[in-house]
Design a protein around this motif. Structure first.
Motif, short mmCIF file in Angstrom:
data_model
loop_
_atom_site.label_atom_id
_atom_site.label_comp_id
_atom_site.label_asym_id
_atom_site.label_seq_id
_atom_site.Cartn_x
_atom_site.Cartn_y
_atom_site.Cartn_z
N CYS A 71 0.85 -1.19 0.00
CA CYS A 71 0.00 0.00 0.00
C CYS A 71 0.89 1.25 0.00
O CYS A 71 0.93 2.02 0.96
N PHE A 72 1.65 1.39 -1.08
CA PHE A 72 2.53 2.55 -1.22
C PHE A 72 2.59 2.95 -2.68
O PHE A 72 2.30 2.14 -3.56
N GLU A 73 2.94 4.20 -2.93
CA GLU A 73 3.05 4.66 -4.31
C GLU A 73 4.53 4.65 -4.70
O GLU A 73 5.34 5.33 -4.07
N PRO A 74 4.89 3.86 -5.72
CA PRO A 74 6.30 3.75 -6.09
C PRO A 74 6.93 5.10 -6.44
O PRO A 74 6.24 6.00 -6.95
N THR A 75 8.22 5.20 -6.18
CA THR A 75 8.98 6.40 -6.50
C THR A 75 9.96 6.08 -7.62
O THR A 75 10.70 5.09 -7.53
N LEU A 76 9.97 6.90 -8.66
CA LEU A 76 10.90 6.68 -9.78
C LEU A 76 11.97 7.76 -9.74
O LEU A 76 11.66 8.96 -9.83
N ASP A 77 13.22 7.33 -9.57
CA ASP A 77 14.33 8.28 -9.64
C ASP A 77 15.06 8.11 -10.97
O ASP A 77 16.29 8.20 -11.05
N TYR A 78 14.30 7.82 -12.00
CA TYR A 78 14.83 7.59 -13.34
C TYR A 78 13.69 7.88 -14.33
O TYR A 78 12.55 8.14 -13.92
N VAL A 79 14.01 7.81 -15.62
CA VAL A 79 13.02 8.04 -16.68
C VAL A 79 12.81 6.74 -17.45
O VAL A 79 13.78 6.06 -17.80
N VAL A 80 11.55 6.41 -17.69
CA VAL A 80 11.21 5.22 -18.47
C VAL A 80 10.53 5.67 -19.75
O VAL A 80 9.67 6.55 -19.73
N LEU A 81 10.92 5.06 -20.85
CA LEU A 81 10.34 5.47 -22.13
C LEU A 81 9.99 4.25 -22.98
O LEU A 81 10.77 3.32 -23.07
N LYS A 82 8.79 4.28 -23.53
CA LYS A 82 8.30 3.19 -24.40
C LYS A 82 8.18 3.70 -25.83
O LYS A 82 7.68 4.80 -26.07
#
Length: 1022
Positions: free
Chosen positions: A345-356
């Motif tokens: 029950c947490f919201e993930p943290t992204l310390d990077y960029v993801v691109l599709k």
């Protein structure tokens, strides 16, 4: 234990064959769901028609039914198994629509089966355009000015009042099927007519277009306690107007201010709570770039393509958590699978960029409409992770498995300003490269923005890339995807490369095996190779090695964070692969399981002195090099079609004079028969050579004498000294049709024992002669007298998953162990050809014809199908029937048949047509076929081509048989016939062999035979 203790047995419905709009992401989510339920001690029953997936492996669920996904088969399986609950949220739109049919037909009520997770009421509110609009208005969420229409008149009246452009969205469809943007009256009539037909409930949403606004997605997950979190938010680089599946997508959003992010976050939670979704859900918004105004586009009340991307982007297992919620768990009771010590029950943290970036099939369909719109056209996608947008974009481009390594497309180098502006306005799959070239030649960012409405932040980032195209980068380091920005220690090694100072990659001293993946799903290289990669990983782990996966496809099981001991999400290019090899120092690399993508890396790996496990590189090269391979076959006295290689047109003409027509021509080192043709004269040969790309001494065109006969496929496992052949498959369509597009039968039905003995003998000689260790695929043709070798693939093939399942031989795991030193004698399967099992399996290809507008889907040497289904039964005719039904072909008892045959097929076609007449079919024909049939005493009514489309609808044509003289020429009569069939969703057969086999399905339908639906494992219980 789950809160719902009444659940003892749960059925999971899969998504069926891979089609555009519904690809490998549902193998990934369905597999996760099965495992999540199974680990609770609940019996799992899986139904899916797709044999190429991991989820239809016998150990994924307790019982696996490889059966058609329709009301008839599912009801019979429910009747037999009596599940307590059913999960429909993991099989895409196919499973969701079927669940609603089961609910509406009161089948769930009849057998007391609960629809688990998201309720039928929620599904209706989200999927029914009218109910969704009413709900949004009632909770204060803005929607576009729109109407729900079921007739063309309603659409015309709406446009009179509101004007153009308008967006058409059919209800209960996937990938934007049947939808589009209408800018004028003709487009309105065409798209609305198609949209009403495409919707299972005959309903479309017609709304004022907000094309040009930003398209933003939120991936939300909610439980039964009303805990609701945002797993990931994503921003489409392309604005509204391009389907999100065809758009470049970045996570997290890059251009939103915090106020806008929070506004849409709050809206997402408000919508999902009011819909009462339980599990994963995707919410799509359009955001005005010049104000805070937004509208809700749509909600998918299930896991989706976007949730697969969000899962891989964040490391948060959306499908697994959704399955647990469906069982009654709440988010606070579940663990984060990556950290293993924090709550889910947490919201993930992204310390990077993801691109599709999407992967498009336009190399196959050169005549098709390439403009991107609201109807999806991509077959697959790649994902890249890095610390900056620029690097993520470049890594994604390098993952696409093309010749392009940066934003420079060589076909655009000499384009002037007017040409490149026109290219950008065309809004096709190459627009990102056109934008880069426009910046390169000095076109102003403002001018590009005015044409594309792509946010200037993205355009300036592209400008950064262009300005640094020739710069050398720093060394690669590896960072971990940990879901929490380093706040907790991650237990799952899931890595991406970037240019930075600190390396987070911990290198163990274990003995390691690296398995190279197959990259994006594309025609010719589908989910079957991901199946092989996963089994290669599992086999390596079982043998005691640390298994390392390198791949870049976010849809697949192989890139799930808990499959391999280590996952590198990277381009399958030699520089990236070698960097990982140099860091990890593996015992060896397996290239056999990733299709042509990984096999094509063998040469460079060999040059870098990397140990390639299994078949040595010299023999991989021998099998791939037509000239060397021809000499090898001569040395072991096995026939092949006579052929040669040509580096230019003059060489090709000289070869044709030696061999005689017809000829099969194709480039070397390709998969899926790309750019392969049968040519019948010199004019066609010259035309082919002029159009062929990159012809050279290193990449010549292969020219072979065309041999007509039965095509046979053999997959063998070899330990260098002996072979095991689990089974042989015979193709229904004769040579000239690509094996991937052929209907295939296991076991063979028309081959004598002598022919089969010769096939086994040849396979052993070839396998041992090529020093094969692991898998080998050989395609033969039998012309009634001689057996010829068409080609040898020194790797896994698309039939490996099928044979593994129907023979219960774990082919990939055995092959992996042979590469690691075991022998076939260590197993109990024996050697040579295994005895046929007491069942028939019929593979039927599936074509995404509706999505690729303007493409010619006739059967030929170049592969066009996007997926396949399997029909299995103890009776051949029932297996054939199941195969056709599983491929979504309507099998009529009788009706009307339209026929147009090329001259060479007319005599042979006569008997086939007589069989249809005997079954009561009324015959219609093109002028030439009509005259031929009337001369041969078959009653036929002529339909002129100019009236064909209207007549097909008015006369109720049920089947079309059209054998083409030449394909891919839009002006020709046959092309127009095939186009009309696709538009009217009528089964069309472009091979007499297919039309003849379809008769067996019709015979069975007329007899009303009681069909048994059986768990595949039951076939092997003695």
């Amino acid at each position: 234990m789950p809160l719902n203790k009444d659940l003892k047995k749960v059925m999971i419905i899969g998504s069926g064959p891979i089609i555009i709009g519904q690809a490998a992401e549902f193998d990934y989510s369905g597999t996760q769901a099965c495992r999540a339920i199974k680990e609770e001690g609940i019996e799992t029953i899986l139904v899916n028609s797709n044999p190429a997936t991991i989820m239809t492996d016998s150990d994924v669920a307790d019982k696996v039914y490889i059966e058609p996904i329709n009301l008839e088969s599912i009801e019979k399986i429910i009747q037999k198994e009596r599940p307590d609950g059913i999960l429909a949220g993991f099989g895409g739109q196919t499973a969701l629509n079927l669940a609603m049919k089961l609910y509406d037909a009161k089948i769930l009520e009849k057998y007391n089966v609960k629809l688990l997770g998201t309720s039928s009421e929620t599904i209706k509110k989200a999927e029914d355009r009218e109910k969704f609009k009413e709900l949004m208005e009632s909770i204060g969420e803005p929607v576009a000015n729109s109407i729900i229409a079921q007739s063309i008149n309603e659409c015309v009246e709406f446009v009179k009042e509101n004007g153009y452009p308008v967006i058409i969205r059919p209800a209960y469809t996937l990938g934007g099927t049947g939808g589009g943007i209408a800018n004028n009256y003709e487009e309105l009539i065409r798209i609305c007519t198609n949209g009403i037909k495409s919707s299972p409930i005959g309903q479309i949403l017609l709304e004022q277009s907000v094309a040009g606004w930003k398209e933003i997605e939120y991936e939300v997950i909610r439980d039964g306690k009303d805990n609701c979190i945002i797993v990931c938010n994503m921003e489409n680089l392309d604005p509204v107007g391009v389907h999100t599946g065809d758009s470049i997508v970045v996570a997290p959003s890059q251009t939103l201010r915090d106020k806008e992010y929070q506004m849409l976050r709050s809206s997402s939670i408000n919508i999902v709570r009011n819909l009462n979704v339980q599990g994963g859900c995707n919410v799509q918004f359009a955001l005005d770039p010049h104000s805070n105004r937004y509208i809700v586009i749509e909600v998918n009340p299930r896991v989706s393509r976007s949730s697969a991307l969000a899962s891989k982007a964040t490391g948060y297992p959306i499908a697994k958590i959704s399955a647990k919620i469906a069982l009654g768990y709440s988010l606070d009771e579940l663990r984060n699978s990556v950290t293993r010590n924090s709550s889910a029950c947490f919201e993930p943290t992204l310390d990077y960029v993801v691109l599709k970036i999407p992967k498009f099939p336009f190399d196959k369909f050169t005549t098709s409409e390439k403009r991107l719109g609201t109807q999806m056209k991509a077959t697959g996608e790649v994902m890249a992770i890095s610390r900056s947008f620029e690097d993520a974009l470049l890594k994604a481009v390098r993952s696409l498995d093309t010749e392009i390594n940066n934003l420079e497309n060589k076909t655009m180098i000499n384009m002037k300003k007017e040409e490149i502006i026109a290219k950008i306005k065309a809004c096709d799959h190459e627009r990102i490269f056109a934008i880069a070239h426009a910046i390169r030649i000095g076109i102003d960012i403002d001018e590009i923005y005015n044409i594309t409405k792509i946010d200037k932040w993205f355009l300036y980032k592209i400008k950064n890339i262009v300005s640094k195209e020739n710069n050398k980068n720093k060394s690669l380091v590896y960072k971990m995807v940990d879901t929490c920005g380093g706040e907790f220690d991650a237990k799952t090694p899931y890595y991406y490369s970037c240019y930075d100072e600190e390396d987070e990659n911990e290198i163990s001293n274990n003995e390691k095996i690296i398995i190279l993946g197959s990259g994006p799903i594309k025609i010719g290289q589908g989910i079957e190779f991901d199946y092989c990669c996963v089994h290669g990983v599992l086999g390596s782990k079982e043998a005691g090695y640390e298994a390392i996966m390198i791949n870049n496809n976010p849809e697949t099981v192989s890139t799930d964070f808990d499959i391999a001991d280590k996952l590198y999400f990277e381009p399958l290019q030699i520089d990236y692969v070698m960097d990982i090899i140099n860091k990890e120092k593996p015992k060896g690399v397996i290239v056999q399981f990733g299709g042509q993508t990984s096999i094509n890396l063998a040469k460079k790996l060999h040059e870098n002195k990397v140990s390639i496990l299994g078949t040595p590189f010299e023999y991989i090269d021998l099998a791939e090099d037509r000239d060397k391979f021809g000499k090898f076959l001569e040395s072991i006295n096995i026939k092949a079609p006579k052929g040669d290689i040509a580096s230019d047109t003059n060489e090709a003409i000289n070869i044709s004079k030696k061999l005689g027509y017809p000829l099969v021509v194709r480039p070397s080192y390709v998969i899926g028969g790309r750019a392969m043709q049968v040519v019948y004269d010199e004019e066609s040969l010259i035309s082919y050579m002029r159009q062929a790309v990159n012809i050279s001494k290193d990449h010549p065109v292969l020219i072979d004498k065309y041999i007509r006969g039965i095509e046979i496929e053999v997959d063998a496992i070899c330990d260098g000294d002996d072979i095991l052949i689990p089974g042989i498959m015979e193709h229904v369509e004769r040579t000239g049709v690509h094996s991937g597009d052929s209907i295939s039968l296991y076991p063979p039905v028309s081959l004598s024992d002598d022919v089969i003995d010769t096939l086994v003998e040849y396979t052993k000689k070839i396998s041992i002669g090529l020093k094969t260790v692991g898998l080998i695929n050989i395609q033969y043709v039998y012309d009634g007298e001689n057996i010829y070798v068409i080609e040898v693939n020194p790797r896994a093939s698309r039939t490996v998953p099928i044979l593994s399942k129907v023979t219960q031989v774990p082919m990939v795991k055995i092959a992996t162990n042979l590469m690691l030193g075991k022998k076939l004698s260590d197993y109990t399967y024996g050697t040579g050809l295994m005895k046929d099992k007491n069942l028939h399996a019929v593979k039927v290809p599936v074509f995404s014809s509706e999505k690729i507008v303007g493409a010619d889907m006739h059967l030929g040497p170049e592969m066009k199908s996007t997926g396949e289904v399997l029909g299995i039964d103890k009776e051949l005719d029932i297996a054939i029937y199941k195969g056709f039904v599983g491929a979504n072909l309507t099998v009529p008892k009788s009706g009307s048949l339209y026929i147009s045959l090329r001259d060479v097929d007319k005599d042979e076609g006569l008997l086939v047509i007589k069989n249809y007449v005997d079954l009561g079919f009324k015959i219609y024909g093109s002028r030439g076929t009509y005259e031929f049939l009337m001369k041969n005493n078959i009653d036929c009514e002529i339909i002129e081509l100019k009236n064909l489309s209207n007549q097909i609808a008015s006369k109720g044509i049920d089947i079309i048989i059209n054998t083409p003289t030449k394909g891919n020429i839009p002006q020709r009569e046959g092309f127009k016939i095939r186009k009309s069939a696709i538009e009217h969703k009528i089964p069309i057969f472009t091979s007499l062999d297919t039309a003849r086999l379809f008769l067996k399905a019709i015979y069975l339908k007329r007899k009303d035979v009681e069909i048994d639906y059986t768990d595949i494992k039951e076939y092997f219980i003695s």
